[in-house]
Design a protein around this motif. Sequence first.
Motif, mmCIF file in Angstrom:
data_model
loop_
_atom_site.group_PDB
_atom_site.id
_atom_site.type_symbol
_atom_site.label_atom_id
_atom_site.label_comp_id
_atom_site.label_asym_id
_atom_site.label_seq_id
_atom_site.Cartn_x
_atom_site.Cartn_y
_atom_site.Cartn_z
ATOM 1 N N GLU A 174 0.826 -1.217 0.000
ATOM 2 C CA GLU A 174 0.000 0.000 0.000
ATOM 3 C C GLU A 174 0.855 1.260 0.000
ATOM 4 N N GLU A 175 2.056 1.167 0.580
ATOM 5 C CA GLU A 175 2.969 2.313 0.571
ATOM 6 C C GLU A 175 3.539 2.524 -0.832
ATOM 7 N N ILE A 176 3.873 1.429 -1.510
ATOM 8 C CA ILE A 176 4.363 1.534 -2.893
ATOM 9 C C ILE A 176 3.264 2.101 -3.780
ATOM 10 N N ALA A 177 2.027 1.646 -3.569
ATOM 11 C CA ALA A 177 0.891 2.165 -4.340
ATOM 12 C C ALA A 177 0.722 3.665 -4.097
ATOM 13 N N GLY A 178 0.908 4.088 -2.849
ATOM 14 C CA GLY A 178 0.792 5.514 -2.531
ATOM 15 C C GLY A 178 1.828 6.346 -3.255
ATOM 16 N N LYS A 179 3.036 5.816 -3.377
ATOM 17 C CA LYS A 179 4.080 6.539 -4.107
ATOM 18 C C LYS A 179 3.772 6.581 -5.606
ATOM 19 N N ALA A 180 3.287 5.469 -6.132
ATOM 20 C CA ALA A 180 2.940 5.426 -7.556
ATOM 21 C C ALA A 180 1.808 6.398 -7.859
ATOM 22 N N ARG A 181 0.848 6.485 -6.940
ATOM 23 C CA ARG A 181 -0.333 7.319 -7.145
ATOM 24 C C ARG A 181 0.011 8.804 -7.282
ATOM 25 N N GLU A 182 1.202 9.182 -6.815
ATOM 26 C CA GLU A 182 1.605 10.591 -6.917
ATOM 27 C C GLU A 182 1.760 11.032 -8.371
#
Length: 277
Positions: A174-182
Amino acid sequence: GLAKRGLMGFIYGDLFMRMLYAVRPYELYPGSANALFEKWSRIARRNVASGSIVRFRMIIKKMVKEFDELPIKEDLKKPKVGIVGEILVKYHPTANNDIVGVIEKEGGEAVVLDLIDFFLYGMYSKQFNYEQLSGSYKQMMVNKAAISFIESIRKPARKALAESKRFEEPLHIEEIAGKAREIISLGNQCGEGWLLTGEMVDLIDSGVENIVCLQPFACLPNHVTGKGMMKALRKRNPYANIAAIDYDPGASDVNQLNRIKLMMATAYKNLQKKEGC
């Protein structure tokens, strides 16, 4: 039982990549890192065959401790180079002409993020599909449960890495997804999809500003979420030094090597600037 042993194998493999690549370029005695890897690889294989979770936890703790205590040149600084891209050419040394070995010969330290995240990316994407597309609630919940199960088996590895002095534990999906979502939508789910972008952001944020993005020739998803994100990543961090490299039976080995050498030259310049040389 098969799923459990397979998962244990994935976790061991990711641990070996994370630790071996981090210490081998700095080893005080040539060959000592590979020798330590061979020792623990034999032990890990026996454990995977038996499927004992209790022994799995004990082995991981001892293994990380020994890699943490391997004699290395503590003061030596080398540019770190992240390896991302299409799943096969990213991990298979035959498919990528042993890029880890090439980076180490050129004076760098290779950083490869965990293979298990590729599977977690597909599972985590089911939440976006339910909320934004036509995915079902049941599918989302089943995949959430699968992520929780995987992380429960992965927990001893995370704990051992977090308590070590040389290594860092991987981010949660979920943290990797949060970074990608930027910089990209999580709707990009073809091939490596948003995970590829998220891994590049993760690497850059953790200080690994040099990245090689590997792709088979004409891999469209990789062109979108890999090559297509380079401008946004460089805007986010001016020191981002990213080289896209095509791997194909018809591709020239010399061309691949030259691109890596050019990327390494820039990596050394950036390292010297930061060190104030």
